[in-house]
Design an enzyme around this catalytic site. Structure first.
Site, PDB file in Angstrom:
ATOM      1  CB  CYS A 194      46.403  13.311   4.675  1.00 23.83           C
ATOM      2  SG  CYS A 194      46.461  13.650   6.440  1.00 23.83           S
ATOM      3  CB  CYS A 213      49.851  13.406   2.385  1.00 23.25           C
ATOM      4  SG  CYS A 213      51.513  13.238   3.071  1.00 23.25           S
ATOM      5  CD  GLU A 253      40.065  15.780  15.305  1.00 24.85           C
ATOM      6  OE1 GLU A 253      40.446  15.041  14.387  1.00 24.85           O
ATOM      7  OE2 GLU A 253      38.999  16.417  15.269  1.00 24.85           O
ATOM      8  CB  CYS A 264      45.654   6.972  16.662  1.00 21.81           C
ATOM      9  SG  CYS A 264      46.334   7.874  15.265  1.00 21.81           S
ATOM     10  CB  CYS A 304      50.784  18.128   8.774  1.00 23.15           C
ATOM     11  SG  CYS A 304      52.104  17.009   8.263  1.00 23.15           S
ATOM     12  CB  CYS A 360      43.626   5.997   8.698  1.00 24.03           C
ATOM     13  SG  CYS A 360      45.343   6.221   8.373  1.00 24.03           S
TER      14      CYS A 360
HETATM   15  S1  SF4 Z   1      49.614  11.859   6.026  1.00 20.46           S
HETATM   16 FE1  SF4 Z   1      48.740  13.812   6.741  1.00 20.46          FE
HETATM   17  S2  SF4 Z   1      49.513  14.111   8.844  1.00 20.46           S
HETATM   18 FE2  SF4 Z   1      50.774  12.502   7.844  1.00 20.46          FE
HETATM   19  S3  SF4 Z   1      52.552  13.605   6.986  1.00 20.46           S
HETATM   20 FE3  SF4 Z   1      51.009  13.495   5.325  1.00 20.46          FE
HETATM   21  S4  SF4 Z   1      49.818  15.422   5.549  1.00 20.46           S
HETATM   22 FE4  SF4 Z   1      50.967  15.147   7.454  1.00 20.46          FE
END
Ligand code: SF4
Length: 412
Positions: free
Chosen positions: A162, A159, A135, A148, A155, A389
């Site tokens: 996220c 996190c 995206e 963005c 990933c 975000c």
């Molecule tokens: S915030 Fe989300 S996209 Fe960014 S490094 Fe952490 S898990 Fe990966």
């Protein structure tokens, strides 16, 4: 540092990142815009550095003595004029255009769909080779706009606040797939000069890039670097390095290289003021804890008051949002020219956190502000289309963890 004017709600124009949560009515416009993927046997020129382009043109039969000129011509057609058809590159001889068409393509990823938020934010679903999807989000602002972009499908990091982090890493994007997101957005915004006209000036719809989409850009460093070099090239897209911000979760060994080899602005996905809490929110902290991260930031080679590091801080109710957290934060970053972006948490399905109350966010911002740091609170943008975000996740990559798995990781 001089105390900045007290920000209550963020002026989006100074904030390079996608924005958060909205109360605007949800309206969506979903389009499908098919585009062909690179054809087998021919090399896609999009994403090649100038040196790689030169080598490719010579290998296809361009005389070495002409190579520099040809690189400049082809580069301008692709990145300054947005032309993808060699036949339309009218300052090249017809037989040379035919040679290019025999050997090369000019292809960008496929735009699968575009959603437009009530606030004008655009979320693009982009398909890359192998059928994977990422995206890309465009955030319009007064007299400018920020794109963005994503650097990985999924990933490796997890996190816990996220949405992308719930999607396993599928693969890194290539330089062409990264800079291709910029070309796609310029297509959609109609931001290429009309044939025969000079390129547009600095008043642009797409004036800034943030690497804050899906993925950790410093885990795909070479591709991100090459793509951003292309975006900065003055004969093409021509964005100043000051208009490009790379956001990392804290890959410490790559921070100095980012300054040296890309030279863009840096943002840190910070989010906590103790190792105990950051280990949970941003698990890479277990590898490179706060002390090491802050040391790397203190010596960030581009550091000056005019080029502040942005500390992103997502406000999670009862987790990291106390007055003590705010005081610890300003103590930790003392001596680093910095801006703190406070991000009201954007919820997503299964999210194990809640957004801090507005009064709590304001109280936190006030403490940071009084210590001499700009502390804008991001205004809501694109939440109605899950473009804000931390909300990005490709719809077809359904390796989603269960709510229980996320909760277990959070508790660890
Ligand atoms: S915030 Fe989300 S996209 Fe960014 S490094 Fe952490 S898990 Fe990966």
């Amino acid at each position: 540092m001089n105390a900045p004017a007290r920000p209550v709600v963020t002026p989006a124009a100074t904030d390079p990142a996608p924005q958060t949560g909205a109360s605007a009515p949800i309206t969506q416009d979903v389009l499908t815009i098919p585009r062909k993927l690179p054809e087998a046997g021919r090399t896609n020129l999009v994403g090649l550095t100038r040196e790689q382009l030169r080598d490719a043109l010579i290998a296809a039969g361009t005389p070495e003595g002409q190579a520099k000129m040809r690189v400049g011509q082809v580069w301008q057609w692709i990145y300054q004029k947005g032309v993808r058809d060699f036949a339309a590159m009218t300052n090249l001889a017809k037989d040379y255009r035919a040679l290019l068409a025999e050997n090369f393509t000019v292809d960008v990823p496929e735009l699968v769909s575009r959603q437009i938020s009530a606030d004008g934010t655009r979320k693009y679903l982009v398909r890359i080779a192998g059928g994977h999807e990422v995206e890309t989000v465009y955030i319009p602002e007064e007299g400018r706009g920020t794109l963005c972009i994503s650097s990985q499908v999924g990933c490796t990091l997890t996190c816990t606040f996220c949405h992308t982090g719930t999607q396993k890493l599928v693969r890194n994007l290539t330089p062409g797939e990264i800079v291709g997101q910029v070309l796609l957005a310029r297509d959609d915004l109609g931001e290429w000069p009309a044939p025969g006209r000079a390129p547009k000036d600095e008043t642009r719809l797409l004036s800034n890039i943030v690497l804050m989409g899906m993925g950790e850009p410093l885990y795909n460093f070479d591709a991100v670097r090459d793509a951003m070099k292309i975006a900065m090239d003055p004969e093409g897209i021509s964005l100043s390095r000051r208009r490009i911000t790379l956001s990392t979760s804290g890959v410490v060994p790559m921070i100095a290289r980012t300054a040296e080899e890309i030279g863009c602005q840096l943002a840190i996905s910070f989010h906590a003021t103790t190792d105990e809490v950051r280990d949970k929110l941003v698990p890479i902290n277990k590898k490179w804890p706060l002390k090491e991260l802050l040391e790397a930031l203190r010596t960030y080679p581009k550091l000056s008051n005019s080029e502040r590091i942005t500390f992103e801080y997502v406000m999670l109710k009862g987790v990291n949002d106390s007055d003590d957290d705010a005081r610890r934060l300003v103590k930790l970053i003392r001596g680093i020219p910095a801006k703190i972006n406070l991000i009201p948490f954007n919820e997503w399905p299964g999210a194990p956190y809640q957004r801090s109350d507005w009064e709590r966010i304001e109280s936190f911002a006030e403490i940071v502000y009084r210590a001499g740091y700009a502390s804008p609170i991001r205004t809501p943008r694109g939440e109605d289309i899950m473009a804000a975000c931390g909300q990005l996740k490709s719809a077809t990559e359904r390796a989603r963890k269960s709510r229980a798995e996320i909760a277990a990781e959070t508790a660890r």
